[in-house]
Scaffold this motif. Structure first.
Motif, PDB file in Angstrom:
ATOM      1  N   LYS A  37     -19.746  29.110  -4.909  1.00  0.00           N
ATOM      2  CA  LYS A  37     -20.001  28.604  -3.563  1.00  0.00           C
ATOM      3  C   LYS A  37     -18.749  27.957  -3.000  1.00  0.00           C
ATOM      4  O   LYS A  37     -17.780  27.685  -3.729  1.00  0.00           O
ATOM      5  CB  LYS A  37     -21.143  27.593  -3.577  1.00  0.00           C
ATOM      6  N   ASP A  39     -17.606  24.487  -1.283  1.00  0.00           N
ATOM      7  CA  ASP A  39     -18.134  23.146  -1.073  1.00  0.00           C
ATOM      8  C   ASP A  39     -17.764  22.621   0.317  1.00  0.00           C
ATOM      9  O   ASP A  39     -17.090  23.299   1.099  1.00  0.00           O
ATOM     10  CB  ASP A  39     -17.686  22.196  -2.184  1.00  0.00           C
ATOM     11  N   VAL A  45     -15.838  26.851  -5.663  1.00  0.00           N
ATOM     12  CA  VAL A  45     -16.160  26.301  -6.979  1.00  0.00           C
ATOM     13  C   VAL A  45     -17.282  27.121  -7.610  1.00  0.00           C
ATOM     14  O   VAL A  45     -18.030  27.824  -6.924  1.00  0.00           O
ATOM     15  CB  VAL A  45     -16.586  24.814  -6.880  1.00  0.00           C
ATOM     16  N   GLN A  50     -18.971  22.654 -11.161  1.00  0.00           N
ATOM     17  CA  GLN A  50     -18.257  22.918  -9.910  1.00  0.00           C
ATOM     18  C   GLN A  50     -16.750  23.011 -10.147  1.00  0.00           C
ATOM     19  O   GLN A  50     -15.950  22.306  -9.535  1.00  0.00           O
ATOM     20  CB  GLN A  50     -18.590  21.854  -8.861  1.00  0.00           C
ATOM     21  N   GLU A  52     -13.173  24.498  -9.833  1.00  0.00           N
ATOM     22  CA  GLU A  52     -12.473  25.188  -8.759  1.00  0.00           C
ATOM     23  C   GLU A  52     -11.890  26.505  -9.254  1.00  0.00           C
ATOM     24  O   GLU A  52     -11.362  26.583 -10.371  1.00  0.00           O
ATOM     25  CB  GLU A  52     -11.361  24.300  -8.208  1.00  0.00           C
ATOM     26  N   PRO A 215     -15.921  18.116  -5.753  1.00  0.00           N
ATOM     27  CA  PRO A 215     -16.105  18.831  -7.001  1.00  0.00           C
ATOM     28  C   PRO A 215     -15.085  18.480  -8.089  1.00  0.00           C
ATOM     29  O   PRO A 215     -14.044  17.931  -7.828  1.00  0.00           O
ATOM     30  CB  PRO A 215     -15.909  20.276  -6.556  1.00  0.00           C
TER      31      PRO A 215
END
Length: 223
Positions: A37, A39, A45, A50, A52, A215
């Protein structure tokens, strides 16, 4: 590299794209996949932590995997999800789950696989309910339709994951995903991929879009 392999995806021959697409209806996504997704700060991420993505990494989009449907969110958690292949009609809806803040929201998505860098070989699922996100997926589907119409032997877009932003009067800077196509690859040894299915995918995602229009960083500690 001339061949992109999607492990465990149960892909049909490319020629069968004219009649069906791979169906992905699992709420959690296929086994072995991570959730990808963007962020709120504009970083791509993946996974529960999460993490990167590696800058400049390339990703192969699975042209069989485009899905559309609905999702119901509660307070930071998914209360319900109904997804289907874009070759199928949208799932039928019943009442939204109790606690769903926005009821059922339209959602589109697809699967992709990292092919370079530290995360090479990792498969991911990307879904989105935002207007900007759905437009990004729609643009990608249209590009696949156009590519298959020109060259049926290379239906797989190889992309880098980017971002754009605009200024919202109430929420400030809003980031939206961009899938920048670097090149096109073959899916397997079967060369024929009739353009009709890619056009169906593009049309279905376009319809879905029109219906709704900090994240943990890789190699960087977060206090």
């Amino acid at each position: 590299m001339n061949i992109v392999t999607f492990a465990g995806a149960n892909l049909p021959a490319v020629a069968s794209l004219s009649t069906s697409l791979l169906k992905l209806k699992s709420e959690a996504g296929p086994s072995g996949m991570v959730i990808l997704k963007m962020d709120k700060t504009g970083h791509w991420v993946f996974g529960a932590d999460q993490t990167e993505i590696e800058e400049g990494s390339q990703w192969a989009i699975n042209p069989f995997s485009f899905i559309h449907g609905y999702i119901a969110w509660g307070d930071g958690e998914v209360l319900g999800e109904k997804m289907a292949s874009v070759s199928d009609l949208l799932p039928e809806l019943d009442a939204a789950p109790p606690g769903a803040k926005k009821g059922w929201e339209t959602q589109v998505g697809m699967s992709l696989k990292c092919i370079s860098g530290e995360d090479a070989g990792m498969e991911a699922r990307f879904t989105t309910t935002s207007v900007g996100g759905k437009r990004g997926v729609q643009d990608l589907a249209v590009a696949i339709a156009e590519q298959v119409g020109k060259d049926q032997t290379k239906p797989v877009p190889i992309v880098t994951l980017g971002k754009e932003h605009y200024q919202h009067k109430s929420y400030g800077k809003i980031f939206t995903p961009v899938f920048s196509i670097d090149e096109w690859m073959s899916l397997d040894a079967e060369p024929e991929a009739p353009p009709v299915v890619a056009e169906v995918a593009a049309a279905a995602i376009t319809a879905a879009v029109e219906k709704s229009i900090v994240p943990n960083r890789r190699r960087r500690a977060v206090a």
